[in-house]
Design a protein around this motif. Structure first.
Motif, PDB file in Angstrom:
ATOM      1  N   PRO A   1       0.878  -1.275  -0.069  1.00  0.00           N
ATOM      2  CA  PRO A   1       0.060  -0.132   0.164  1.00  0.00           C
ATOM      3  C   PRO A   1       0.872   1.194   0.098  1.00  0.00           C
ATOM      4  O   PRO A   1       1.726   1.363   0.742  1.00  0.00           O
ATOM      5  CB  PRO A   1      -0.878  -0.132   1.067  1.00  0.00           C
ATOM      6  N   HIS A   2       0.413   2.334  -0.974  1.00  0.00           N
ATOM      7  CA  HIS A   2       1.323   3.348  -1.322  1.00  0.00           C
ATOM      8  C   HIS A   2       0.396   4.568  -1.483  1.00  0.00           C
ATOM      9  O   HIS A   2      -0.908   4.434  -1.795  1.00  0.00           O
ATOM     10  CB  HIS A   2       2.390   2.981  -2.116  1.00  0.00           C
ATOM     11  N   ARG A   3       1.013   5.517  -1.706  1.00  0.00           N
ATOM     12  CA  ARG A   3       0.317   6.896  -2.524  1.00  0.00           C
ATOM     13  C   ARG A   3       1.127   7.781  -3.218  1.00  0.00           C
ATOM     14  O   ARG A   3       2.497   7.380  -3.200  1.00  0.00           O
ATOM     15  CB  ARG A   3      -0.283   7.745  -1.372  1.00  0.00           C
ATOM     16  N   HIS A   4       0.688   8.451  -4.118  1.00  0.00           N
ATOM     17  CA  HIS A   4       1.344   9.204  -5.070  1.00  0.00           C
ATOM     18  C   HIS A   4       1.058  10.552  -4.936  1.00  0.00           C
ATOM     19  O   HIS A   4      -0.072  10.861  -4.239  1.00  0.00           O
ATOM     20  CB  HIS A   4       1.015   8.886  -6.684  1.00  0.00           C
ATOM     21  N   SER A   5       2.156  11.474  -5.119  1.00  0.00           N
ATOM     22  CA  SER A   5       1.970  12.853  -4.827  1.00  0.00           C
ATOM     23  C   SER A   5       0.676  13.504  -5.615  1.00  0.00           C
ATOM     24  O   SER A   5       0.520  14.816  -5.408  1.00  0.00           O
ATOM     25  CB  SER A   5       3.258  13.747  -4.634  1.00  0.00           C
TER      26      SER A   5
ATOM     27  N   GLY B   1      -4.387  10.210  -6.649  1.00  0.00           N
ATOM     28  CA  GLY B   1      -3.088  10.633  -6.023  1.00  0.00           C
ATOM     29  C   GLY B   1      -3.414  11.416  -4.892  1.00  0.00           C
ATOM     30  O   GLY B   1      -4.495  11.358  -4.162  1.00  0.00           O
ATOM     31  N   GLY B   2      -2.585  12.108  -4.172  1.00  0.00           N
ATOM     32  CA  GLY B   2      -2.655  13.102  -2.974  1.00  0.00           C
ATOM     33  C   GLY B   2      -2.736  12.122  -1.734  1.00  0.00           C
ATOM     34  O   GLY B   2      -1.976  11.085  -1.557  1.00  0.00           O
ATOM     35  N   ASP B   3      -3.777  12.234  -1.279  1.00  0.00           N
ATOM     36  CA  ASP B   3      -4.081  11.487   0.197  1.00  0.00           C
ATOM     37  C   ASP B   3      -4.681  10.290   0.040  1.00  0.00           C
ATOM     38  O   ASP B   3      -4.613   9.330   1.038  1.00  0.00           O
ATOM     39  CB  ASP B   3      -4.722  12.345   1.098  1.00  0.00           C
TER      40      ASP B   3
ATOM     41  N   ALA C   1       4.453  16.020  -7.777  1.00  0.00           N
ATOM     42  CA  ALA C   1       4.725  17.264  -6.798  1.00  0.00           C
ATOM     43  C   ALA C   1       6.207  17.488  -6.573  1.00  0.00           C
ATOM     44  O   ALA C   1       6.800  16.388  -6.287  1.00  0.00           O
ATOM     45  CB  ALA C   1       4.156  17.170  -5.476  1.00  0.00           C
ATOM     46  N   PRO C   2       6.748  18.509  -6.918  1.00  0.00           N
ATOM     47  CA  PRO C   2       8.219  18.953  -6.847  1.00  0.00           C
ATOM     48  C   PRO C   2       8.602  18.671  -5.398  1.00  0.00           C
ATOM     49  O   PRO C   2       8.128  18.705  -4.480  1.00  0.00           O
ATOM     50  CB  PRO C   2       8.297  20.371  -7.204  1.00  0.00           C
TER      51      PRO C   2
END
Length: 145
Positions: free
Chosen positions: A55-59, A93-95, A119-120
């Motif tokens: 489990p993960h997330r992307h910005s 993405g995000g949260d 996101a930078p």
């Protein structure tokens, strides 16, 4: 007899294939795009039966296409589903937690591409700790029996 030179014959030899070559695989309206985002396209290859990334997330939002095999995809708030070769998918993405992206088949490899708007200064992927998964279990769609 001289050889035919397509460039010498001008516009009359232009292809019209482009007029029917485009097929829309998906359309999405992501909730946000990170300020100053950059795009990254990656190729992911999992062997047969591989569970994929924990489990993960992307910005930022991510848009993908399965090239070969079948992916078991689960994004927070949505039931898990199988995405087959030739099918597209996306996540906001995000949260939002991305629970599964593993190989649904144990007899063939899985290959897919993903284009992410990152996101930078933020990693393209951040693993989610067990404690957070437990706190947010009410946001996960019901699991199949």
């Amino acid at each position: 007899m001289s050889e035919h030179n397509p460039a010498a014959t001008g516009p009359a030899t232009r292809s019209t294939a482009w007029q029917t070559a485009l097929t829309v695989l998906q359309e999405a309206r992501p909730p946000f795009v990170p300020q100053g985002a950059h795009a990254m396209t990656v190729l992911i290859e999992y062997p047969p039966g591989d569970p994929g990334t924990p489990p993960h997330r992307h910005s930022g939002p991510a848009f993908g296409l399965v090239l070969e095999g079948e992916m078991l995809l689960e994004v927070e708030g949505e039931p898990e589903r199988v995405v087959r070769a030739g099918e597209a998918f996306w996540e906001p993405g995000g949260d939002v937690i991305h629970y599964q992206d593993g190989n649904h088949r144990d007899d063939v490899p899985l290959r897919f591409t993903v284009t992410m708007l990152c996101a930078p200064g933020t990693p393209m992927l951040t693993l989610v700790e067990e404690e957070e998964l437990a706190r947010r279990r009410d946001r996960r769609a019901p699991r199949p029996s």
